[in-house]
Write a protein that holds these residues in place. Structure first.
Motif, PDB file in Angstrom:
ATOM      1  N   GLU A 227       0.808  -1.216   0.000  1.00  0.00           N
ATOM      2  CA  GLU A 227       0.000   0.000   0.000  1.00  0.00           C
ATOM      3  C   GLU A 227       0.843   1.268   0.000  1.00  0.00           C
ATOM      4  N   SER A 262       1.170   4.527  10.658  1.00  0.00           N
ATOM      5  CA  SER A 262      -0.187   4.963  10.348  1.00  0.00           C
ATOM      6  C   SER A 262      -1.188   4.041  11.048  1.00  0.00           C
ATOM      7  N   ALA A 264      -3.827   2.434  10.219  1.00  0.00           N
ATOM      8  CA  ALA A 264      -4.248   1.220   9.517  1.00  0.00           C
ATOM      9  C   ALA A 264      -3.204   0.108   9.601  1.00  0.00           C
ATOM     10  N   SER A 268       0.482  -4.639  12.790  1.00  0.00           N
ATOM     11  CA  SER A 268       0.912  -5.496  11.681  1.00  0.00           C
ATOM     12  C   SER A 268       2.334  -6.003  11.836  1.00  0.00           C
TER      13      SER A 268
END
Length: 333
Positions: A227, A262, A264, A268
């Motif tokens: 992304e 960020s 989002a 992760s």
């Protein structure tokens, strides 16, 4: 008297009373935390020096008024007009001495700091393990604002994990993305009340990013997924970090000045991947410590940095506005 302080006391002859307190305070902090140091306090160009002393010990408060230039990067990190208050204490009843000093500091600020003006903040920086000062600070209306944390440089755990992002060095073509991420970081951290809120944020962010992209003294890494860039982190070498590294005995020490993932991409593994790469780079360069700052009320920063081996070294307590408008019992002063 503890042995360490006895040895210090025997070497204080010939010093002024203030110098003697400074030396004994430093020895006391070293005994509490071997990695915490106490920067020298210059007595020139100060607003007021306050001394207290009794048969239990002595203390000194040094008050310095600072005017922050709104066109400099300092405007991003500080209230426009901070009052920096340095406390130096030694003796058997540290909390009582601190309370007396803070009462005298309040008397001074009542006469000199404007009532109700949030542009003025009173700041007291203490060693994190100097817990005898916590109750006096709370009683005088201060709250923990910024934590300066330290990590001893060592290889990270080899435990496997999914990195969630590829880590590489930032490039010039990443500039606009970095400006957007740095702006998001600044706005998020400003919500905790410890930062400045300059009217013209964009030019300051641009200057900051351009300085981080300079290869001379700062290592700037980005985390990248399919992304695009989802985060970044920067670390300044010890030579560029002497303004903060005087607060630790661990040397050479670098300063991790910026880190952001960020929303989002949180969870992760991108943040862990960035951090592990920074630690590996620090070890390769022979640095022994890494310092960083985070807002004490931030619910994300403290747990994250603790998991990665950082622990509080100093805490900057803040009262904003600086004027002690409410006295004990909530009485208006």
């Amino acid at each position: 008297m503890p042995v360490a302080l006895s040895l210090v006391a025997s070497s204080l002859s010939g010093m002024s009373s203030i110098e003697a307190v400074f030396a004994a305070h430093r020895a006391r902090i070293h005994a509490i935390d071997e990695h915490a140091d106490v920067p020298d306090v210059a007595l020139d160009d100060v607003a007021r020096v306050i001394e207290v002393e009794d048969d239990q010990g002595a203390g000194v408060a040094v008050i310095r008024r600072i005017e922050v230039d709104p066109a400099t990067q300092m405007a991003m990190w500080s209230a426009p007009r901070p009052w920096a208050i340095g406390l130096r204490l030694h003796g058997d009843r540290i909390g009582d001495l601190a309370s007396r000093l803070l009462e005298r500091v309040d008397d001074y600020l009542i006469d000199n700091a404007p009532r109700g003006n949030p542009n003025h903040a009173a700041l007291v920086r203490i060693a994190a393990r100097d817990v005898d000062l916590v109750r006096p600070l709370l009683r005088h209306g201060y709250a923990a604002g910024t934590v300066t944390a330290l990590r001893t440089v060592s290889p990270d755990s080899d435990a496997p994990f999914e990195p969630g992002a590829a880590i590489r060095q930032a490039r010039q073509e990443d500039r606009e993305t970095l400006i957007a991420l740095a702006t998001a970081l600044q706005k998020f951290d400003a919500s905790f009340g410890t930062l400045g809120e300059p009217n013209e944020l964009r030019p300051l962010i641009e200057t900051l990013v351009d300085s981080m992209l300079e290869p001379d003294s700062t290592l700037l890494l980005v985390a990248e997924t399919g992304e695009g860039i989802v985060g970044y982190a920067s670390i300044a070498d010890p030579e560029s970090s002497d303004w903060i590294t005087s607060s630790t005995t661990l040397a050479p020490a670098a300063y991790l000045g910026q880190a952001y993932i960020s929303p989002a991409a949180r969870g992760s593994g991108a943040g862990t991947a960035l951090t592990r790469r920074l630690h590996a780079e620090a070890a390769e360069r022979g640095w022994n410590g890494i310092l960083l700052d985070y807002a004490a009320p931030n619910p994300l920063s403290g747990p994250f940095w603790s998991r990665h081996g950082y622990r509080p070294l100093h805490v900057t307590w803040q009262r904003r506005p600086a004027h002690p408008s409410l006295g004990r019992g909530g009485r208006v002063r």
